[in-house]
Design a protein around this motif. Sequence first.
Motif, PDB file in Angstrom:
ATOM      1  N   PHE A 162       0.830  -1.202   0.000  1.00 30.68           N
ATOM      2  CA  PHE A 162       0.000   0.000   0.000  1.00 30.68           C
ATOM      3  C   PHE A 162       0.867   1.256   0.000  1.00 30.68           C
ATOM      4  O   PHE A 162       0.607   2.218  -0.738  1.00 30.68           O
ATOM      5  N   ASN A 163       1.929   1.248   0.836  1.00 31.87           N
ATOM      6  CA  ASN A 163       2.827   2.409   0.899  1.00 31.87           C
ATOM      7  C   ASN A 163       3.570   2.609  -0.419  1.00 31.87           C
ATOM      8  O   ASN A 163       3.772   3.749  -0.867  1.00 31.87           O
ATOM      9  N   ASP A 164       3.986   1.502  -1.042  1.00 34.89           N
ATOM     10  CA  ASP A 164       4.656   1.605  -2.340  1.00 34.89           C
ATOM     11  C   ASP A 164       3.710   2.186  -3.390  1.00 34.89           C
ATOM     12  O   ASP A 164       4.115   2.979  -4.247  1.00 34.89           O
ATOM     13  N   THR A 165       2.441   1.779  -3.294  1.00 35.80           N
ATOM     14  CA  THR A 165       1.452   2.308  -4.230  1.00 35.80           C
ATOM     15  C   THR A 165       1.237   3.800  -4.009  1.00 35.80           C
ATOM     16  O   THR A 165       1.065   4.571  -4.967  1.00 35.80           O
ATOM     17  N   LEU A 166       1.295   4.204  -2.729  1.00 35.65           N
ATOM     18  CA  LEU A 166       1.093   5.620  -2.413  1.00 35.65           C
ATOM     19  C   LEU A 166       2.168   6.496  -3.045  1.00 35.65           C
ATOM     20  O   LEU A 166       1.892   7.641  -3.429  1.00 35.65           O
ATOM     21  N   VAL A 167       3.394   5.993  -3.161  1.00 38.04           N
ATOM     22  CA  VAL A 167       4.473   6.780  -3.761  1.00 38.04           C
ATOM     23  C   VAL A 167       4.109   7.172  -5.188  1.00 38.04           C
ATOM     24  O   VAL A 167       4.340   8.305  -5.636  1.00 38.04           O
ATOM     25  N   VAL A 168       3.507   6.219  -5.900  1.00 35.34           N
ATOM     26  CA  VAL A 168       3.076   6.501  -7.275  1.00 35.34           C
ATOM     27  C   VAL A 168       1.856   7.412  -7.276  1.00 35.34           C
ATOM     28  O   VAL A 168       1.764   8.379  -8.047  1.00 35.34           O
ATOM     29  N   LYS A 228      13.104   0.685   8.056  1.00 36.92           N
ATOM     30  CA  LYS A 228      12.767  -0.739   8.009  1.00 36.92           C
ATOM     31  C   LYS A 228      11.293  -0.959   7.683  1.00 36.92           C
ATOM     32  O   LYS A 228      10.738  -2.022   7.898  1.00 36.92           O
ATOM     33  N   ASN A 229      10.667   0.103   7.177  1.00 36.83           N
ATOM     34  CA  ASN A 229       9.270   0.053   6.757  1.00 36.83           C
ATOM     35  C   ASN A 229       8.306  -0.153   7.922  1.00 36.83           C
ATOM     36  O   ASN A 229       7.216  -0.712   7.757  1.00 36.83           O
ATOM     37  N   GLY A 267      18.913   5.643   8.413  1.00 35.60           N
ATOM     38  CA  GLY A 267      18.379   5.442   7.073  1.00 35.60           C
ATOM     39  C   GLY A 267      17.361   6.495   6.686  1.00 35.60           C
ATOM     40  O   GLY A 267      17.260   7.563   7.296  1.00 35.60           O
ATOM     41  N   THR A 268      16.576   6.170   5.657  1.00 40.17           N
ATOM     42  CA  THR A 268      15.603   7.108   5.098  1.00 40.17           C
ATOM     43  C   THR A 268      14.244   6.925   5.752  1.00 40.17           C
ATOM     44  O   THR A 268      13.758   5.807   5.892  1.00 40.17           O
ATOM     45  N   TYR A 269      13.619   8.056   6.140  1.00 42.55           N
ATOM     46  CA  TYR A 269      12.285   8.067   6.730  1.00 42.55           C
ATOM     47  C   TYR A 269      11.310   8.730   5.751  1.00 42.55           C
ATOM     48  O   TYR A 269      11.657   9.688   5.061  1.00 42.55           O
ATOM     49  N   PHE A 270      10.082   8.236   5.730  1.00 46.23           N
ATOM     50  CA  PHE A 270       9.045   8.822   4.901  1.00 46.23           C
ATOM     51  C   PHE A 270       7.948   9.376   5.796  1.00 46.23           C
ATOM     52  O   PHE A 270       7.502   8.693   6.734  1.00 46.23           O
TER      53      PHE A 270
END
Length: 293
Positions: free
Chosen positions: A146-152, A224-225, A272-275
């Motif tokens: 779902f989070n990966d889809t949100l990026v798009v 770490k998602n 690391g990277t935070y969203f």
Amino acid sequence: MENQNSNSKLKAIVVILALLLAGSLAYMYKMSSDAKSTQTVLVKEKDDVMKDLQALKATYDTAIAENTSMSDELIAEREKVVKLMQELDKSKNDVAALSKFRDQYRSLEGRMKTMMVEVETLKKENAGLVVQRDSVQKAYGEQKRFNDTLVVQNENLAKTVEKGSQLVVMNLRTQAIKQRSSGKQIETDKASRADKLKVCFSIAENKIAKSGDKTYYVQIIDSKNNVLGDKLTETFGPNTLTYSFTTTVAYQNASVDVCEFLDGKGKDFEKGTYFVNIFDKGELVSKTSFNLR
């Protein structure tokens, strides 16, 4: 005449002795047969007890191979069975000894049945935990997708935001903060120094929007998602949102700045990277990212 009487008496004595000898031989034969029969029964009884003990040991071997949390207790009980088998193998074939071994077997068998009930209970509990773990992993996988889809979706939503009554969230920015004992806050980019995260954004002026309290859902995802913070869940239509915290803004049609803090609760933040995503109900209205080294 006297010789005839003497011969008769001698014959009678011989007959009596012959009968006594025959009786003695018959009695000795019976005693020997009874002894052999008793010995055969005792040998069979010993073999039966040994087979029962071997079956008991096999049950423990199978249970131990399943590697439950009771393995140590099961091994200890199996050793008792093995020791009794060794003692039985060295024992003589007598009624008292075999009776003692049979009683000890029954005691070990009773203990085995009790432990097998506990093993079965543990197996069912473990099976339930496996199902629960799989469900959690599935949920995390779905959230990641779902989070990966949100990026798009975010790129498309940024181009299609309509003017009008919808409020515009802008200038989203996040800082990692080290707070001193004096209360002073210092910005840092080191994960090990950060105590909390500061999330700020602005709501643009909109004269035709409806005034009043406005609630936004803030979602912070680490390297770490993992969703940080409260990890509460809301459902909006077909979508489910897991968020870090909410912030309620008293909007009066003028631009307003909002700042909130996410406390680290005594734990170091991951490197690391935070969203960071801001949601208006189920709609993503702003996003950003930052790095901690």
